[in-house]
Design an enzyme around this catalytic site. Structure first.
Site, mmCIF file in Angstrom:
data_model
loop_
_atom_site.group_PDB
_atom_site.id
_atom_site.type_symbol
_atom_site.label_atom_id
_atom_site.label_comp_id
_atom_site.label_asym_id
_atom_site.label_seq_id
_atom_site.Cartn_x
_atom_site.Cartn_y
_atom_site.Cartn_z
ATOM 1 N N ILE A 59 0.837 -1.211 0.000
ATOM 2 C CA ILE A 59 0.000 0.000 0.000
ATOM 3 C C ILE A 59 0.868 1.257 0.000
ATOM 4 O O ILE A 59 0.627 2.199 -0.764
ATOM 5 C CB ILE A 59 -0.962 -0.010 1.215
ATOM 6 C CG1 ILE A 59 -1.926 -1.204 1.123
ATOM 7 C CG2 ILE A 59 -1.743 1.304 1.309
ATOM 8 C CD1 ILE A 59 -2.754 -1.468 2.367
ATOM 9 N N SER A 73 -4.004 2.683 8.405
ATOM 10 C CA SER A 73 -3.407 1.372 8.692
ATOM 11 C C SER A 73 -4.078 0.688 9.887
ATOM 12 O O SER A 73 -4.952 -0.158 9.700
ATOM 13 C CB SER A 73 -1.901 1.520 8.889
ATOM 14 O OG SER A 73 -1.297 0.263 8.786
ATOM 15 N N ARG A 74 -3.674 1.048 11.097
ATOM 16 C CA ARG A 74 -4.327 0.527 12.296
ATOM 17 C C ARG A 74 -4.358 1.634 13.346
ATOM 18 O O ARG A 74 -3.376 2.356 13.526
ATOM 19 C CB ARG A 74 -3.587 -0.697 12.864
ATOM 20 C CG ARG A 74 -3.824 -1.995 12.080
ATOM 21 C CD ARG A 74 -5.265 -2.503 12.200
ATOM 22 N NE ARG A 74 -5.477 -3.749 11.464
ATOM 23 C CZ ARG A 74 -5.920 -3.836 10.210
ATOM 24 N NH1 ARG A 74 -6.206 -2.736 9.521
ATOM 25 N NH2 ARG A 74 -6.093 -5.013 9.640
ATOM 26 N N ASP A 127 -8.839 6.698 9.062
ATOM 27 C CA ASP A 127 -9.787 5.660 8.655
ATOM 28 C C ASP A 127 -9.855 4.591 9.744
ATOM 29 O O ASP A 127 -10.688 3.690 9.674
ATOM 30 C CB ASP A 127 -9.343 5.018 7.328
ATOM 31 C CG ASP A 127 -10.374 4.021 6.804
ATOM 32 O OD1 ASP A 127 -11.562 4.397 6.719
ATOM 33 O OD2 ASP A 127 -10.006 2.859 6.513
ATOM 34 N N GLU A 165 -11.757 1.524 17.998
ATOM 35 C CA GLU A 165 -12.846 1.435 17.014
ATOM 36 C C GLU A 165 -13.708 0.182 17.148
ATOM 37 O O GLU A 165 -14.839 0.152 16.661
ATOM 38 C CB GLU A 165 -12.276 1.465 15.585
ATOM 39 C CG GLU A 165 -11.517 0.194 15.185
ATOM 40 C CD GLU A 165 -10.983 0.233 13.751
ATOM 41 O OE1 GLU A 165 -10.340 1.222 13.392
ATOM 42 O OE2 GLU A 165 -11.218 -0.754 13.020
ATOM 43 N N HIS A 201 -13.161 2.868 8.917
ATOM 44 C CA HIS A 201 -12.440 1.702 8.375
ATOM 45 C C HIS A 201 -13.050 1.262 7.038
ATOM 46 O O HIS A 201 -13.425 0.110 6.862
ATOM 47 C CB HIS A 201 -12.463 0.547 9.387
ATOM 48 C CG HIS A 201 -11.261 -0.334 9.298
ATOM 49 N ND1 HIS A 201 -10.553 -0.765 10.395
ATOM 50 C CD2 HIS A 201 -10.615 -0.870 8.230
ATOM 51 C CE1 HIS A 201 -9.549 -1.522 9.998
ATOM 52 N NE2 HIS A 201 -9.560 -1.600 8.701
HETATM 53 P P1 NAD Z 1 2.784 -4.880 3.636
HETATM 54 O O1 NAD Z 1 3.142 -6.023 4.518
HETATM 55 O O2 NAD Z 1 2.893 -5.038 2.159
HETATM 56 O O3 NAD Z 1 3.662 -3.596 4.043
HETATM 57 C C1 NAD Z 1 3.907 -3.240 5.386
HETATM 58 C C2 NAD Z 1 5.271 -2.561 5.427
HETATM 59 O O4 NAD Z 1 5.493 -2.102 6.764
HETATM 60 C C3 NAD Z 1 6.432 -3.519 5.074
HETATM 61 O O5 NAD Z 1 7.249 -2.945 4.077
HETATM 62 C C4 NAD Z 1 7.154 -3.691 6.393
HETATM 63 O O6 NAD Z 1 8.562 -3.877 6.241
HETATM 64 C C5 NAD Z 1 6.863 -2.352 7.072
HETATM 65 N N1 NAD Z 1 7.072 -2.398 8.519
HETATM 66 C C6 NAD Z 1 6.904 -3.438 9.375
HETATM 67 N N2 NAD Z 1 7.267 -3.050 10.625
HETATM 68 C C7 NAD Z 1 7.649 -1.756 10.529
HETATM 69 C C8 NAD Z 1 8.126 -0.812 11.479
HETATM 70 N N3 NAD Z 1 8.310 -1.139 12.775
HETATM 71 N N4 NAD Z 1 8.443 0.422 11.050
HETATM 72 C C9 NAD Z 1 8.313 0.771 9.743
HETATM 73 N N5 NAD Z 1 7.857 -0.082 8.791
HETATM 74 C C10 NAD Z 1 7.529 -1.336 9.195
HETATM 75 O O7 NAD Z 1 1.309 -4.470 4.068
HETATM 76 P P2 NAD Z 1 0.244 -3.639 3.227
HETATM 77 O O8 NAD Z 1 -0.589 -4.574 2.424
HETATM 78 O O9 NAD Z 1 0.915 -2.494 2.578
HETATM 79 O O10 NAD Z 1 -0.698 -3.110 4.419
HETATM 80 C C11 NAD Z 1 -0.227 -2.181 5.375
HETATM 81 C C12 NAD Z 1 -1.232 -2.076 6.514
HETATM 82 O O11 NAD Z 1 -2.424 -1.483 6.011
HETATM 83 C C13 NAD Z 1 -1.696 -3.421 7.082
HETATM 84 O O12 NAD Z 1 -0.812 -3.872 8.108
HETATM 85 C C14 NAD Z 1 -3.050 -3.105 7.642
HETATM 86 O O13 NAD Z 1 -2.924 -2.780 9.015
HETATM 87 C C15 NAD Z 1 -3.487 -1.862 6.879
HETATM 88 N N6 NAD Z 1 -4.704 -2.075 6.071
HETATM 89 C C16 NAD Z 1 -5.771 -1.262 6.281
HETATM 90 C C17 NAD Z 1 -6.930 -1.428 5.531
HETATM 91 C C18 NAD Z 1 -8.125 -0.520 5.723
HETATM 92 O O14 NAD Z 1 -9.219 -0.831 5.217
HETATM 93 N N7 NAD Z 1 -7.999 0.618 6.377
HETATM 94 C C19 NAD Z 1 -6.992 -2.440 4.577
HETATM 95 C C20 NAD Z 1 -5.869 -3.245 4.368
HETATM 96 C C21 NAD Z 1 -4.723 -3.062 5.125
#
Ligand code: NAD
Length: 344
Positions: free
Chosen positions: A155, A230-231, A255, A260, A292
């Site tokens: 993302i 993200s979260r 979001d 939540e 969300h």
């Molecule tokens: P991904 O695993 O492809 O990317 C996550 C990135 O975060 C990785 O590059 C990882 O190395 C990095 N990371 C891990 N620990 C870290 C830290 N301590 N400091 C900095 N970077 C760190 O995941 P993604 O598919 O890109 O999704 C990212 C997040 O988006 C998910 O974890 C989820 O919580 C959130 N998400 C939200 C929704 C929504 O509807 N709002 C939907 C899908 C995902």
């Protein structure tokens, strides 16, 4: 036929899962309620449960599912911070949907950002009231501004590519830098100090919990716009309110929100909100909250239903452990999954 109890099932889940149920020979039983010790009995007689982001699968719940004979929790989301993986290891397998549409989330983050910066949410309400004044609607150009992206995975990278299109300076911070990230990697401190906009795209872990707290918020540039899709618990919401009240953080787009789970996805209009922190955030003119919904596109919902169904059939009928999470088990040094294709 495989029977699966789907918890926290909303109308859009019912629609997307019903479309694929026949193809996978799965009978989905939909329950609007979240999975908890009070509702777990609804899973009796099923082969698996299907849950979403706010269904908290802690140890007592996992033990209760295990006692009912459930051996699979199919998460219909990417994040799995809501599951106690230690409690699950050796008992119940956890599968997820690692990527259903990273575009959906990245595009929603941009939508929130544009809305906030160009005051679209205010303009929309004004013009509906025939108020055509522009007072207070001044925004700023994205072009030439610095955006800091924390977490540059699927993302984060798409978000960065869109920002590149706007002509922004892109900074990134990630524990595992990606070779194809279009920006410049810097230390977190530098990103905080230099960014006009900060967008969070890393997972919630013990390490990232309250990554934005009283101290780190002070390290951000005055007037910064923070976007979190993200979260929720990446940000200490009380510290965020304080920083907004001090006029340090300039604007916030959320979001997700750390508390939540009892609110989002449900209609509480007409009720008095008990959460004072969220109520305060929503009351501020420079805060936008969506509940969300970043994942909510037709494409993402279709992918979620398809991958979840294939994960379930793989596990129950074919002995395949598709998209199983990493439990960080005690045998990390010799990963069982790589050796035998399964964790336990
Ligand atoms: P991904 O695993 O492809 O990317 C996550 C990135 O975060 C990785 O590059 C990882 O190395 C990095 N990371 C891990 N620990 C870290 C830290 N301590 N400091 C900095 N970077 C760190 O995941 P993604 O598919 O890109 O999704 C990212 C997040 O988006 C998910 O974890 C989820 O919580 C959130 N998400 C939200 C929704 C929504 O509807 N709002 C939907 C899908 C995902």
């Amino acid at each position: 036929m495989i029977k699966v109890a789907v918890f926290s099932a909303k109308s859009y889940d019912v629609e997307s899962f019903s479309k694929v149920a026949e193809k996978y020979d799965i009978e989905y039983k939909y329950y609007d309620v979240s999975l908890s010790l009070d509702t777990v009995a609804l899973a009796k007689g099923c082969d698996a449960v299907c849950v979403f982001v706010n269904d908290k699968c802690d140890k007592p719940l996992i033990d209760a599912l295990y006692d009912l004979g459930i051996r699979l929790i199919a998460l219909r989301c990417a994040g799995y911070n809501n599951v106690d993986l230690n409690a699950a290891y050796g008992k119940i397998h956890i599968v997820r949907v690692p990527a259903y549409s990273p575009y959906a989330v990245a595009e929603h983050a941009i939508a929130l950002l544009l809305t906030s910066v160009r005051r679209i949410h205010k303009a929309y309400i004004r013009t509906r009231d025939y108020n055509f004044s522009l007072k207070g609607l001044t925004g700023f150009d994205f072009h030439g501004k610095t955006v800091g992206i924390i977490g540059t995975g699927k993302i984060g990278k798409i978000f960065a590519n869109i920002c590149q299109g706007f002509g922004m300076e892109i900074l990134g911070y990630d524990k595992f830098p990606a070779p194809d990230f279009p920006g410049k990697y810097v230390e977190l401190k530098e990103l905080l100090a230099k960014s006009d906009i900060i967008s969070l795209h890393c997972p919630l872990t013990d390490e990232t919990y309250h990554m934005f707290n009283k101290e780190t918020l002070k390290e951000t540039k005055k007037g910064v716009t923070i976007v979190n899709t993200s979260r929720g618990a990446l940000i200490d919401a009380e510290a965020l309110v304080e920083s907004l009240k001090e006029r340090h953080v300039g604007a916030v787009c959320l979001d997700v929100y750390e508390e939540e789970s009892n609110l989002f996805f449900n209609d509480y209009s007409g009720h008095i909100l008990n959460d004072d922190v969220l109520a305060r955030l929503i009351s501020m003119p420079n805060v936008i909250v969506t509940s969300h919904q970043a994942f909510l596109t037709n494409e993402a919902l279709a992918n979620i239903a398809d991958t979840t169904s294939s994960n379930i059939v793989g596990f129950i009928k074919e002995g395949k452990y598709l998209n199983e999470v990493c439990y960080q088990c005690p045998k990390k040094s010799e990963c069982m999954k790589k050796r035998e294709g399964k964790c336990f």
